[in-house]
Design an enzyme around this catalytic site. Structure first.
Site, PDB file in Angstrom:
ATOM      1  N   ASP A  23       4.922  -0.291  -3.409  1.00 20.22           N
ATOM      2  CA  ASP A  23       5.297  -1.401  -4.266  1.00 20.22           C
ATOM      3  C   ASP A  23       6.472  -0.888  -5.113  1.00 20.22           C
ATOM      4  OD1 ASP A  23       5.315  -3.835  -5.591  1.00 20.22           O
ATOM      5  OD2 ASP A  23       3.189  -3.801  -6.073  1.00 20.22           O
ATOM      6  N   LYS A  77      -0.252  -6.982   1.691  1.00 23.64           N
ATOM      7  CA  LYS A  77      -0.344  -6.153   0.501  1.00 23.64           C
ATOM      8  C   LYS A  77      -1.576  -6.524  -0.283  1.00 23.64           C
ATOM      9  CE  LYS A  77       2.712  -9.038  -2.288  1.00 23.64           C
ATOM     10  NZ  LYS A  77       3.859  -9.045  -3.164  1.00 23.64           N
ATOM     11  N   HIS A  78      -2.016  -5.734  -1.110  1.00 19.98           N
ATOM     12  CA  HIS A  78      -1.670  -4.412  -1.603  1.00 19.98           C
ATOM     13  C   HIS A  78      -2.796  -3.479  -1.198  1.00 19.98           C
ATOM     14  CE1 HIS A  78       0.657  -6.947  -4.462  1.00 19.98           C
ATOM     15  NE2 HIS A  78       1.519  -5.932  -4.461  1.00 19.98           N
ATOM     16  N   HIS A 125       2.189  -3.892 -13.204  1.00 16.90           N
ATOM     17  CA  HIS A 125       3.568  -3.972 -13.680  1.00 16.90           C
ATOM     18  C   HIS A 125       3.694  -3.249 -15.021  1.00 16.90           C
ATOM     19  CE1 HIS A 125       3.632  -7.325 -10.817  1.00 16.90           C
ATOM     20  NE2 HIS A 125       4.909  -7.009 -10.679  1.00 16.90           N
TER      21      HIS A 125
END
Length: 180
Positions: A103, A18-19, A31
């Site tokens: 995600d 990831k990412h 986030h």
């Protein structure tokens, strides 16, 4: 990274890198907010994609998409919802046939900008295999119901969903089981 992938998968642990296509140059935390990266595609190919190419060459089981808007690749959708990035770049251009995973869809980068119906539609349209919602919320049930409805209503989505299920089942069949 390729050594970690090989060792994990040799030990029947599914490796996920990831990412995709890279988050190293962003300053915002996805986030909370949606990071925007105005990087040229040639720069991504030079700096961000080589680790993913290596992971693909080592048969990494899964690749997780980032919640970043790469304006030069797709000015409308962040990578985790982008057909241009997930399907066109990762699957077609880079030849990746493993699992593609979002995600956590509860993160501010996504949740603050898109409703769950739009999110699920984009994920299905982008041929993404697994949509993560990591916190119990009404979004889990809404996402599931939206998935079912969209798949029932569209022959194209049925086909891509069958392909996703086949990728998941193929991976599961490759995991050796210890039946003690």
């Amino acid at each position: 990274g390729t050594t970690v992938i090989s060792r994990l998968q040799h030990g029947n642990i599914i490796a996920v890198c990831k990412h995709f296509p890279g988050i190293g140059r962003t300053t915002l935390d996805s986030h909370i907010k949606l990071p925007v990266l105005d990087t040229e595609i040639k720069d991504l190919r030079s700096f961000d994609l080589p680790p993913f190419r290596a992971a693909i060459e080592h048969n990494v089981a899964g690749i997780m998409l980032s919640h970043i808007l790469y304006t030069k690749m797709d000015p409308k959708w962040p990578a985790s919802l982008s057909r241009k990035i997930a399907c066109n770049m990762l699957r077609e251009q880079m030849g990746y046939n493993g699992l593609i995973i979002t995600d956590d869809l509860d993160m501010g980068a996504i949740k603050e900008h898109y409703d769950i119906k739009t999110i699920i539609w984009q994920i299905l349209s982008a041929n993404i295999d697994i949509a993560l919602i990591c916190h119990r919320s009404p979004d889990m049930e809404n996402a599931f119901q939206t998935l079912l409805k969209n798949i029932r209503d569209s022959l194209k989505l049925k086909t891509s969903s069958i392909e996703s299920v086949n990728r998941i089942l193929k991976l599961k069949s490759q995991i050796k089981r210890d039946d003690r």
